[in-house]
Design a protein around this motif. Structure first.
Motif, PDB file in Angstrom:
ATOM      1  N   TRP A 268     -32.983 -31.143  99.469  1.00  0.00           N
ATOM      2  CA  TRP A 268     -32.078 -30.077  99.964  1.00  0.00           C
ATOM      3  C   TRP A 268     -33.205 -29.136 102.008  1.00  0.00           C
ATOM      4  CZ3 TRP A 268     -34.996 -25.130 101.058  1.00  0.00           C
ATOM      5  CH2 TRP A 268     -34.466 -24.149 101.316  1.00  0.00           C
ATOM      6  N   THR A 269     -34.446 -29.658 100.884  1.00  0.00           N
ATOM      7  CA  THR A 269     -35.143 -29.142 102.252  1.00  0.00           C
ATOM      8  C   THR A 269     -34.923 -30.042 104.004  1.00  0.00           C
ATOM      9  OG1 THR A 269     -36.907 -29.132 101.286  1.00  0.00           O
ATOM     10  CG2 THR A 269     -37.904 -29.460 103.257  1.00  0.00           C
ATOM     11  N   SER A 270     -34.118 -31.388 103.835  1.00  0.00           N
ATOM     12  CA  SER A 270     -34.048 -31.957 104.830  1.00  0.00           C
ATOM     13  C   SER A 270     -32.431 -31.517 105.426  1.00  0.00           C
ATOM     14  CB  SER A 270     -33.778 -33.214 104.684  1.00  0.00           C
ATOM     15  OG  SER A 270     -33.127 -33.571 103.413  1.00  0.00           O
ATOM     16  N   LEU A 271     -31.961 -31.367 104.044  1.00  0.00           N
ATOM     17  CA  LEU A 271     -30.505 -30.674 105.143  1.00  0.00           C
ATOM     18  C   LEU A 271     -30.379 -29.624 105.664  1.00  0.00           C
ATOM     19  CD1 LEU A 271     -26.989 -30.977 104.345  1.00  0.00           C
ATOM     20  CD2 LEU A 271     -27.193 -30.173 102.040  1.00  0.00           C
ATOM     21  N   ILE A 272     -31.200 -28.599 105.321  1.00  0.00           N
ATOM     22  CA  ILE A 272     -31.181 -27.070 105.585  1.00  0.00           C
ATOM     23  C   ILE A 272     -31.941 -27.359 106.868  1.00  0.00           C
ATOM     24  CG2 ILE A 272     -32.230 -24.714 105.755  1.00  0.00           C
ATOM     25  CD1 ILE A 272     -30.390 -24.978 103.858  1.00  0.00           C
ATOM     26  N   GLY A 273     -32.693 -28.179 106.906  1.00  0.00           N
ATOM     27  CA  GLY A 273     -33.868 -28.482 108.264  1.00  0.00           C
ATOM     28  C   GLY A 273     -32.550 -28.870 109.550  1.00  0.00           C
ATOM     29  N   SER A 274     -31.680 -29.492 108.952  1.00  0.00           N
ATOM     30  CA  SER A 274     -31.072 -30.780 109.746  1.00  0.00           C
ATOM     31  C   SER A 274     -29.356 -29.465 110.432  1.00  0.00           C
ATOM     32  CB  SER A 274     -29.997 -31.794 109.377  1.00  0.00           C
ATOM     33  OG  SER A 274     -31.454 -33.020 108.820  1.00  0.00           O
ATOM     34  N   ILE A 275     -29.328 -28.892 109.608  1.00  0.00           N
ATOM     35  CA  ILE A 275     -29.037 -27.993 109.788  1.00  0.00           C
ATOM     36  C   ILE A 275     -28.887 -26.840 110.526  1.00  0.00           C
ATOM     37  CG2 ILE A 275     -27.372 -25.860 108.606  1.00  0.00           C
ATOM     38  CD1 ILE A 275     -26.795 -27.015 106.622  1.00  0.00           C
ATOM     39  N   TRP A 276     -30.131 -26.330 110.493  1.00  0.00           N
ATOM     40  CA  TRP A 276     -31.296 -24.892 111.504  1.00  0.00           C
ATOM     41  C   TRP A 276     -31.160 -26.250 112.612  1.00  0.00           C
ATOM     42  CZ3 TRP A 276     -31.013 -19.792 111.553  1.00  0.00           C
ATOM     43  CH2 TRP A 276     -30.986 -19.408 109.563  1.00  0.00           C
ATOM     44  N   MET A 277     -31.708 -26.849 112.692  1.00  0.00           N
ATOM     45  CA  MET A 277     -32.067 -27.836 113.806  1.00  0.00           C
ATOM     46  C   MET A 277     -30.508 -27.668 114.753  1.00  0.00           C
ATOM     47  SD  MET A 277     -33.892 -31.780 114.822  1.00  0.00           S
ATOM     48  CE  MET A 277     -31.941 -32.430 114.335  1.00  0.00           C
ATOM     49  N   ILE A 278     -29.929 -28.808 114.724  1.00  0.00           N
ATOM     50  CA  ILE A 278     -28.690 -28.346 114.993  1.00  0.00           C
ATOM     51  C   ILE A 278     -27.966 -27.169 115.485  1.00  0.00           C
ATOM     52  CG2 ILE A 278     -26.306 -29.973 115.204  1.00  0.00           C
ATOM     53  CD1 ILE A 278     -28.461 -32.100 115.134  1.00  0.00           C
ATOM     54  N   GLY A 279     -28.091 -26.761 114.636  1.00  0.00           N
ATOM     55  CA  GLY A 279     -27.283 -25.479 115.225  1.00  0.00           C
ATOM     56  C   GLY A 279     -27.948 -24.704 116.230  1.00  0.00           C
ATOM     57  N   GLY A 280     -29.207 -24.894 116.239  1.00  0.00           N
ATOM     58  CA  GLY A 280     -29.999 -23.988 117.030  1.00  0.00           C
ATOM     59  C   GLY A 280     -29.697 -24.946 118.361  1.00  0.00           C
TER      60      GLY A 280
END
Length: 317
Positions: A268-280
């Motif tokens: 869950w952590t890596s998934l959320i981190g990736s989503i926020w990073m790519i979205g940003g």
């Protein structure tokens, strides 16, 4: 002797303008008495849609002494456009024009050095701060950082120079060839060419009133300067996109291998981190691209950069 005009953009400067006029008149008389400039030289103040008594003060100064000239813009157009209005008006009358701010932070005692450099054959003389001792740490850090970033991005600017400069009539004619609406004169003037030099000076505290460049306006001005003269931010976006693409391939391979080997665990952590990073990254990239598109939109309309409502000037003093 040469005819020199001083051009001073003014926005809500009623507190400082009387003292500014007094000191500049003293400098003017000194230069006339020493045969450095002609008696036809003027002090021109540009009212940039002020909401206070700035224009009435300029009108009073002109009525009392027509060494003072005034330009009243039809509405507020910003410092750079107000300055340009003064420069383009003054070039019709003067051999050279010196631009400076109304707040007396620029050391007016070096105006004579500007004139001497002009008489020695320089078309452009840049006023450069010798130090930033009067600035706060934050202001000094951000200002010097801005100039360094501009250099890295390939923009030709003079370090620690604002808009305190002398320009000859020939240089002003060159400036008039630049038609862009998004003005950043610190970047445009070095592109003109012609012989140039610098004069160092100490910048003083503001005599009175409040700064017209709060942090938000300074950041906007800095970003405007960067996007007006460099496409490197676009290239940085491309490089980030390529890097993220390769990282995504590596992560895809990692996920497939983990699945095949039976080690797949819901992260869950890596998934959320990736989503926020790519979205940003996507939002930042869209913002930068949007800034360039917005500039293209502004330039394509070719609206006037300023409209002069009233001009106070007599050629014969």
């Amino acid at each position: 002797m040469k005819t020199i005009w001083l051009v001073i953009p003014c926005y809500n400067e009623e507190e400082v303008l009387p003292e500014t006029a007094k000191r500049l008149l003293e400098i003017h008389q000194k230069l006339v008495n020493t045969n450095k400039i002609t008696p036809q030289s003027k002090i021109c103040m540009v009212n940039d849609g002020s909401k206070d008594k700035t224009w009435s003060i300029i009108s009073k100064l002109h009525n009392e002494n027509n060494i003072f000239s005034g330009i009243n813009l039809s509405r507020n157009r910003g410092h750079q456009n107000a300055l340009l209005a003064g420069l383009m008006t003054a070039k019709e009358y003067a051999d050279a024009v010196i631009s400076l701010d109304a707040d007396l932070q620029d050391d007016i005692n070096v105006i004579e050095k500007f004139v001497d450099c002009f008489n020695n054959g320089y078309d452009i003389v840049y006023g450069v701060r010798s130090s930033r001792k009067t600035d706060t740490f934050f202001k000094r850090f951000t200002a010097e950082g801005f100039y360094k970033v501009m250099k890295v991005l390939g923009v030709d600017v003079v370090f620690n120079h604002a808009d305190y400069r002398l320009m000859s009539k020939r240089a002003l004619e060159g400036l008039s060839e630049f038609k862009e609406v998004n003005l950043f004169l610190r970047g445009i003037v070095p592109q003109i060419g012609y012989p140039s030099t610098i004069v160092e000076y100490e910048r003083h505290e503001r005599f009175a009133g409040e700064s017209k460049y709060p942090l938000k306006k300074m950041l906007s001005f800095a970003f405007d300067g960067i996007t007006s003269f460099s496409v490197k931010p676009m290239k940085i976006i491309i490089n980030i996109g390529i890097a993220v693409f390769f990282v995504s391939i590596i992560m895809l391979l990692y996920a497939l291998i983990s699945k095949i080997l039976g080690f797949a665990v819901s992260g869950w952590t890596s998934l959320i981190g990736s989503i926020w990073m790519i979205g940003g990254i996507q939002l930042l990239s869209l913002g930068i691209v949007g800034e360039y598109v917005g500039k293209i939109y502004s330039e394509s309309k070719q609206r006037p950069r300023y409209i002069i409502q009233e001009l106070l000037n007599e050629e014969d003093v």
